[in-house]
Structures are given as structure tokens and as C-alpha cells.
Scaffold this motif. Structure first.
Motif, PDB file in Angstrom:
ATOM      1  N   VAL A   1      69.887  51.273  -6.836  1.00  0.00           N
ATOM      2  CA  VAL A   1      70.514  52.495  -6.693  1.00  0.00           C
ATOM      3  C   VAL A   1      71.463  52.729  -7.621  1.00  0.00           C
ATOM      4  CG1 VAL A   1      72.365  53.703  -5.270  1.00  0.00           C
ATOM      5  CG2 VAL A   1      70.495  52.286  -4.083  1.00  0.00           C
ATOM      6  N   TYR A   2      72.022  51.640  -8.276  1.00  0.00           N
ATOM      7  CA  TYR A   2      72.908  51.658  -8.977  1.00  0.00           C
ATOM      8  C   TYR A   2      72.328  51.020 -10.602  1.00  0.00           C
ATOM      9  CZ  TYR A   2      77.629  51.570 -11.567  1.00  0.00           C
ATOM     10  OH  TYR A   2      78.931  52.059 -11.995  1.00  0.00           O
ATOM     11  N   PRO A   3      71.980  51.779 -11.484  1.00  0.00           N
ATOM     12  CA  PRO A   3      71.152  51.357 -12.731  1.00  0.00           C
ATOM     13  C   PRO A   3      71.570  50.335 -13.512  1.00  0.00           C
ATOM     14  CG  PRO A   3      72.252  53.391 -13.028  1.00  0.00           C
ATOM     15  CD  PRO A   3      72.386  53.208 -11.730  1.00  0.00           C
ATOM     16  N   ILE A   4      73.117  50.069 -13.748  1.00  0.00           N
ATOM     17  CA  ILE A   4      73.575  48.978 -14.275  1.00  0.00           C
ATOM     18  C   ILE A   4      73.244  47.667 -13.940  1.00  0.00           C
ATOM     19  CG2 ILE A   4      75.820  48.236 -15.134  1.00  0.00           C
ATOM     20  CD1 ILE A   4      74.910  51.273 -16.014  1.00  0.00           C
ATOM     21  N   PHE A   5      73.004  47.361 -12.784  1.00  0.00           N
ATOM     22  CA  PHE A   5      72.373  46.213 -11.782  1.00  0.00           C
ATOM     23  C   PHE A   5      71.028  45.951 -12.339  1.00  0.00           C
ATOM     24  CE2 PHE A   5      76.555  46.824  -9.816  1.00  0.00           C
ATOM     25  CZ  PHE A   5      76.876  45.516  -9.428  1.00  0.00           C
ATOM     26  N   PRO A   6      70.526  44.827 -12.643  1.00  0.00           N
ATOM     27  CA  PRO A   6      69.119  44.532 -12.997  1.00  0.00           C
ATOM     28  C   PRO A   6      68.313  44.652 -11.847  1.00  0.00           C
ATOM     29  CG  PRO A   6      70.293  42.462 -12.684  1.00  0.00           C
ATOM     30  CD  PRO A   6      71.350  43.374 -12.535  1.00  0.00           C
ATOM     31  N   GLY A   7      68.454  44.995 -10.623  1.00  0.00           N
ATOM     32  CA  GLY A   7      67.339  45.275  -9.796  1.00  0.00           C
ATOM     33  C   GLY A   7      66.399  44.312  -9.445  1.00  0.00           C
ATOM     34  N   ALA A   8      65.008  44.773  -9.928  1.00  0.00           N
ATOM     35  CA  ALA A   8      63.884  43.928  -9.745  1.00  0.00           C
ATOM     36  C   ALA A   8      63.965  42.735 -10.419  1.00  0.00           C
ATOM     37  CB  ALA A   8      62.626  44.875 -10.037  1.00  0.00           C
ATOM     38  N   VAL A   9      64.463  42.741 -11.584  1.00  0.00           N
ATOM     39  CA  VAL A   9      64.486  41.507 -12.493  1.00  0.00           C
ATOM     40  C   VAL A   9      65.492  40.601 -11.343  1.00  0.00           C
ATOM     41  CG1 VAL A   9      65.487  40.394 -14.398  1.00  0.00           C
ATOM     42  CG2 VAL A   9      64.660  42.462 -14.650  1.00  0.00           C
ATOM     43  N   ALA A  10      66.530  40.849 -10.672  1.00  0.00           N
ATOM     44  CA  ALA A  10      67.251  39.801 -10.134  1.00  0.00           C
ATOM     45  C   ALA A  10      66.471  39.479  -9.189  1.00  0.00           C
ATOM     46  CB  ALA A  10      68.624  40.539  -9.617  1.00  0.00           C
TER      47      ALA A  10
ATOM     48  N   LEU B   1      66.310  60.580  -7.018  1.00  0.00           N
ATOM     49  CA  LEU B   1      66.358  60.253  -5.601  1.00  0.00           C
ATOM     50  C   LEU B   1      64.917  59.729  -5.363  1.00  0.00           C
ATOM     51  CD1 LEU B   1      68.605  63.093  -4.297  1.00  0.00           C
ATOM     52  CD2 LEU B   1      69.140  60.695  -4.755  1.00  0.00           C
ATOM     53  N   SER B   2      63.993  60.418  -5.771  1.00  0.00           N
ATOM     54  CA  SER B   2      62.493  59.659  -5.315  1.00  0.00           C
ATOM     55  C   SER B   2      62.378  58.485  -5.980  1.00  0.00           C
ATOM     56  CB  SER B   2      61.620  60.835  -5.868  1.00  0.00           C
ATOM     57  OG  SER B   2      61.569  61.906  -5.420  1.00  0.00           O
ATOM     58  N   SER B   3      62.794  58.179  -7.245  1.00  0.00           N
ATOM     59  CA  SER B   3      62.875  56.806  -7.915  1.00  0.00           C
ATOM     60  C   SER B   3      63.724  55.886  -7.032  1.00  0.00           C
ATOM     61  CB  SER B   3      63.429  57.058  -9.262  1.00  0.00           C
ATOM     62  OG  SER B   3      63.439  55.654  -9.849  1.00  0.00           O
ATOM     63  N   VAL B   4      64.761  56.269  -6.491  1.00  0.00           N
ATOM     64  CA  VAL B   4      65.640  55.228  -5.892  1.00  0.00           C
ATOM     65  C   VAL B   4      64.832  54.853  -4.267  1.00  0.00           C
ATOM     66  CG1 VAL B   4      67.614  54.973  -4.479  1.00  0.00           C
ATOM     67  CG2 VAL B   4      67.839  55.809  -6.853  1.00  0.00           C
ATOM     68  N   ALA B   5      64.279  55.917  -3.903  1.00  0.00           N
ATOM     69  CA  ALA B   5      63.299  55.418  -2.572  1.00  0.00           C
ATOM     70  C   ALA B   5      62.257  54.489  -2.970  1.00  0.00           C
ATOM     71  CB  ALA B   5      63.153  56.872  -2.034  1.00  0.00           C
ATOM     72  N   VAL B   6      61.587  54.798  -3.842  1.00  0.00           N
ATOM     73  CA  VAL B   6      60.542  53.966  -4.263  1.00  0.00           C
ATOM     74  C   VAL B   6      61.008  52.626  -4.529  1.00  0.00           C
ATOM     75  CG1 VAL B   6      58.728  53.394  -6.000  1.00  0.00           C
ATOM     76  CG2 VAL B   6      58.943  55.806  -4.969  1.00  0.00           C
ATOM     77  N   LYS B   7      62.227  52.645  -5.424  1.00  0.00           N
ATOM     78  CA  LYS B   7      62.321  51.210  -5.840  1.00  0.00           C
ATOM     79  C   LYS B   7      63.029  50.617  -4.703  1.00  0.00           C
ATOM     80  CE  LYS B   7      65.228  52.573  -9.041  1.00  0.00           C
ATOM     81  NZ  LYS B   7      66.105  52.574 -10.158  1.00  0.00           N
ATOM     82  N   LEU B   8      63.652  51.061  -3.615  1.00  0.00           N
ATOM     83  CA  LEU B   8      64.017  50.414  -2.379  1.00  0.00           C
ATOM     84  C   LEU B   8      62.849  49.806  -1.400  1.00  0.00           C
ATOM     85  CD1 LEU B   8      67.125  52.849  -1.186  1.00  0.00           C
ATOM     86  CD2 LEU B   8      67.086  50.364  -1.964  1.00  0.00           C
TER      87      LEU B   8
END
Length: 159
Positions: free
Chosen positions: A21-30, A137-144
Motif C-alpha cells: 500500500v505504501y510505496p516507501i516500504f520494500p513490499g515484495a522484497v521484505a 488502486l488496481s496495482s495495490v489490489a494485485v500486490k496485496l
């Protein structure tokens, strides 16, 4: 050591989900890093070759989807390359300039401003900004969904 490993893995999973959701955090990398933490601190044994093939495929799909889905939203609403760049800049800068609301307003305003700079009429620029917001919003949904799938697969694999 086992408890410490699980604490670190869970923290990385949480950081990863926040990063969707918040692009500053490393998301998938974490999330991907959590697998290595588990392997180093507990054991790589349960994480066989198929685990890594599946998780790496999802990880690559996440990275591609992150950019492609957002760009598709801008393109679908008639945006130019400038508005894609503007929405990306807005996505990164927005949360710093306008905390919380900047996450949504940043890409919208970035796309609108970029379109106005290249001479697009105001009404069309607003439409492209809406496309940037829909793309985000679509990107966030897919990433989640994909990141949650990564976490669930890990848990199924090791438990």
C-alpha cells in the motif's frame, strides 16, 4: 533461535504487506527476504527447489505487475508517457508532501500536472489523473493478493 527467527519473519511479512500500500516500504522484497531469514536461522531444508521456483515467479510477477498495472490505468484513460512519469513522481513524493492523503493525491496530481505541462486540455488532464488513481488502486489490489499468496504458500510449505 526459533522464536527470534519467527519474529523477524513475521515483522518482514508485515513490512511487506504495508509496502503493498505504501510505496516507501520494500513490499515484495521484505517478504522474499523473510524466506532467507527463515532458511538461515531455522533451515533451508523444507524450502525445496519448487518453493523457490514458485516464489521467484510470483516475485517477478509482482514487480512487473506493479509497473504494468499502474501504467495501464494511465494509458487506458488516454495518458501520455509524461503522465506516467508524473504519476510515478507523485506516487513517490506525494506521501512526503501531503502525509496520508498524498498516497492517493500524489499520482493523481502528478499525472494531471504532467499532462498540463505538455499542453493537454484541463478536462482531459483530469481524466488521465483519474486513470493514474485507478491504476494505483488496481496495482495495490494485485500486490496485496500476490504478496498474501507468497506468505500463505510459505506457511503451508514450512508448517
Amino acid at each position: 533461535m526459533l522464536i527470534t527467527a519467527w519474529i523477524i519473519v513475521i515483522v518482514l511479512f508485515i513490512v511487506g504487506m504495508i509496502g503493498a500500500v505504501y510505496p516507501i516500504f520494500p513490499g515484495a522484497v521484505a517478504i522474499y527476504a523473510a524466506f532467507f531469514v527463515y532458511g538461515w536461522m531455522v533451515s533451508f531444508e523444507p524450502l525445496g527447489v519448487w518453493f523457490w521456483v514458485i516464489q521467484t515467479t510470483i516475485f517477478i510477477a509482482l514487480i512487473v505487475a506493479d509497473y504494468a498495472v499502474g501504467a495501464l490505468g494511465v494509458k487506458k484513460f488516454g495518458g501520455s508517457r509524461a503522465s506516467m512519469i508524473g504519476s510515478t513522481i507523485g506516487l513517490i513524493a506525494g506521501p512526503f508532501v501531503i502525509p496520508v492523503a498524498g498516497l492517493l493525491l500524489g499520482p493523481f496530481l502528478g499525472a494531471v500536472i504532467a499532462e498540463l505541462i505538455i499542453g493537454t486540455e484541463f478536462k482531459k488532464s483530469l481524466s488521465v489523473g483519474l486513470g493514474a488513481l485507478v491504476g494505483l488502486l488496481s496495482s495495490v489490489a494485485v500486490k496485496l493478493v500476490l504478496q498474501l499468496l507468497m506468505v500463505i504458500l510459505f506457511l503451508v510449505w514450512v508448517l
